[in-house]
Design a protein around this motif. Structure first.
Motif, PDB file in Angstrom:
ATOM      1  N   ILE A  54       0.847  -1.206   0.000  1.00 57.80           N
ATOM      2  CA  ILE A  54       0.000   0.000   0.000  1.00 57.80           C
ATOM      3  C   ILE A  54       0.881   1.254   0.000  1.00 57.80           C
ATOM      4  O   ILE A  54       0.598   2.230  -0.699  1.00 57.80           O
ATOM      5  CB  ILE A  54      -0.950  -0.027   1.221  1.00 57.80           C
ATOM      6  CG1 ILE A  54      -1.953  -1.181   1.068  1.00 57.80           C
ATOM      7  CG2 ILE A  54      -1.677   1.313   1.379  1.00 57.80           C
ATOM      8  CD1 ILE A  54      -2.797  -1.477   2.310  1.00 57.80           C
ATOM      9  N   PRO A  61      -8.005  -0.110   5.507  1.00 51.23           N
ATOM     10  CA  PRO A  61      -8.083  -1.124   4.460  1.00 51.23           C
ATOM     11  C   PRO A  61      -8.839  -2.355   4.971  1.00 51.23           C
ATOM     12  O   PRO A  61      -8.764  -2.701   6.150  1.00 51.23           O
ATOM     13  CB  PRO A  61      -6.614  -1.503   4.195  1.00 51.23           C
ATOM     14  CG  PRO A  61      -5.778  -0.472   4.890  1.00 51.23           C
ATOM     15  CD  PRO A  61      -6.619   0.060   6.010  1.00 51.23           C
ATOM     16  N   THR A  77      -6.245  -6.707   1.678  1.00 45.55           N
ATOM     17  CA  THR A  77      -5.643  -6.101   0.480  1.00 45.55           C
ATOM     18  C   THR A  77      -4.459  -6.957   0.052  1.00 45.55           C
ATOM     19  O   THR A  77      -3.707  -7.451   0.900  1.00 45.55           O
ATOM     20  CB  THR A  77      -5.187  -4.656   0.822  1.00 45.55           C
ATOM     21  OG1 THR A  77      -6.321  -3.938   1.326  1.00 45.55           O
ATOM     22  CG2 THR A  77      -4.648  -3.933  -0.390  1.00 45.55           C
ATOM     23  N   GLY A  88      -8.725  -6.044  -1.944  1.00 44.45           N
ATOM     24  CA  GLY A  88      -8.315  -4.693  -2.312  1.00 44.45           C
ATOM     25  C   GLY A  88      -6.999  -4.741  -3.069  1.00 44.45           C
ATOM     26  O   GLY A  88      -6.193  -5.660  -2.904  1.00 44.45           O
ATOM     27  N   ARG A  89      -6.816  -3.732  -3.925  1.00 51.04           N
ATOM     28  CA  ARG A  89      -5.515  -3.547  -4.578  1.00 51.04           C
ATOM     29  C   ARG A  89      -4.851  -2.356  -3.905  1.00 51.04           C
ATOM     30  O   ARG A  89      -5.542  -1.410  -3.499  1.00 51.04           O
ATOM     31  CB  ARG A  89      -5.702  -3.223  -6.074  1.00 51.04           C
ATOM     32  CG  ARG A  89      -6.419  -4.311  -6.838  1.00 51.04           C
ATOM     33  CD  ARG A  89      -6.538  -3.959  -8.332  1.00 51.04           C
ATOM     34  NE  ARG A  89      -7.399  -4.913  -9.005  1.00 51.04           N
ATOM     35  CZ  ARG A  89      -8.635  -4.643  -9.452  1.00 51.04           C
ATOM     36  NH1 ARG A  89      -9.156  -3.433  -9.321  1.00 51.04           N
ATOM     37  NH2 ARG A  89      -9.346  -5.586 -10.036  1.00 51.04           N
ATOM     38  N   ASP A 138      -6.211   0.949  -4.786  1.00 48.03           N
ATOM     39  CA  ASP A 138      -7.510   1.342  -4.229  1.00 48.03           C
ATOM     40  C   ASP A 138      -7.303   2.170  -2.959  1.00 48.03           C
ATOM     41  O   ASP A 138      -8.002   3.151  -2.702  1.00 48.03           O
ATOM     42  CB  ASP A 138      -8.348   0.106  -3.842  1.00 48.03           C
ATOM     43  CG  ASP A 138      -8.717  -0.749  -5.037  1.00 48.03           C
ATOM     44  OD1 ASP A 138      -9.039  -0.188  -6.095  1.00 48.03           O
ATOM     45  OD2 ASP A 138      -8.699  -2.000  -4.900  1.00 48.03           O
ATOM     46  N   SER A 193     -12.673  -1.094   1.333  1.00 49.65           N
ATOM     47  CA  SER A 193     -12.698  -2.531   1.573  1.00 49.65           C
ATOM     48  C   SER A 193     -13.697  -3.299   0.701  1.00 49.65           C
ATOM     49  O   SER A 193     -14.012  -4.445   1.003  1.00 49.65           O
ATOM     50  CB  SER A 193     -13.058  -2.763   3.050  1.00 49.65           C
ATOM     51  OG  SER A 193     -14.280  -2.106   3.350  1.00 49.65           O
TER      52      SER A 193
END
Ligand code: NAD
Length: 250
Positions: A18, A185, A188, A220-221, A224, A248
């Protein structure tokens, strides 16, 4: 987004999933990005990638659990990139096991990284922001802070603490021109999630269980999360403070 051109931004854990997506997104908005990570090679790879793409970035080796390292890296950021306008407390760590099987050394490490590390960063950065009457803080917590998560008791407690800390700092600093918000998040697709899954009896099954609990049906990416973090770090979010948003998939 407004206010990011030539703005100095620190992202802790900037070498990870992230964090690296967040660094790249800030750089694409024209910010000068300080990539903080305890893993110097990961930090340098992210900073070098940003520079190769025409952006501005520098890597700083910094273990956020160590106040002396934090002070040195924040001072070096100011000297190289200018006064810090945005801090993203993103570095984090997790272990996955039932609470009764965790040992105090694990609690200490979880608290040191997920909570005390953020305190060190905030203590180092907030006085300068207060003096300049301007700053954006984005703390990365977790949906585990909001609803709890089996196997992640101490991690959830740390992230819950980060949420409460953020709401309080938002109140304390609103009149100083500083806003403080939290991005949570859900599961992810990063190394941290893979590490959490390794703690389960059947890692693939745990990932599937996470996925099937997400209304949008996918993990999640990192990008995102980066979208929301960069928004809260920009002047577009100037009148928003003390808020907690989940990214999420529902
Ligand atoms: P990641 O493992 O890909 O990245 C974490 C980064 O933090 C790594 O580069 C690591 O070297 C760095 N780091 C760890 N301890 C550090 C320390 N003491 N000092 C400096 N750097 C340190 O993980 P990620 O998934 O990108 O996690 C980013 C944030 O998102 C974390 O706060 C995590 O708790 C949170 N989060 C992640 C998920 C998920 O499913 N991936 C879910 C909820 C919350």
């Amino acid at each position: 987004m407004q206010g990011l051109k030539n703005q100095t931004v620190i992202v802790t854990g900037g070498g990870g999933g992230i964090g690296s997506a967040t660094c790249r997104r800030f750089a694409a908005e024209g910010a000068k990005v300080a990539v903080f990570d305890m893993n110097p090679a990961a930090a340098e790879e992210v900073a070098a990638g940003i520079r190769a793409a025409g952006g501005q970035a520098a890597a700083f080796q910094c273990d956020i659990t160590d106040r002396a390292q934090v002070d040195a890296a924040v001072a070096a950021t100011g000297a190289q990139l200018g006064p810090v306008g945005v801090l993203v407390n993103n570095a984090g760590w997790d272990v996955f096991k039932p609470f009764v099987k965790t040992v105090p050394a694990e609690w200490d490490r979880l608290i040191a990284i997920n909570l005390t590390g953020a305190l060190h960063m905030l203590h180092a950065v907030l006085p300068g922001m207060s003096e300049r009457r301007s700053g954006h803080i984005v703390n990365v917590a977790s949906d585990a802070a909001r609803g709890g998560s089996s196997g992640e008791a101490v991690y959830s407690a740390c992230k819950g603490g980060l949420v409460a800390l953020s709401k309080t700092l938002a109140r304390e600093h609103a009149r100083h021109g500083i806003n403080v918000n939290v991005v949570c998040p859900g599961p992810t697709d990063t190394a941290l999630l893979a590490g959490v899954a390794e703690g389960a009896r059947d890692p693939a099954k745990l990932i599937e269980a996470f996925k099937s609990a997400i209304p949008m049906g996918r993990l999640g990416r990192p990008e995102d999360l980066a979208s929301a973090i960069v928004f809260f770090g920009s002047d577009d979010a100037s009148f928003i403070t003390g808020q907690v948003i989940s990214v999420s998939g529902g």
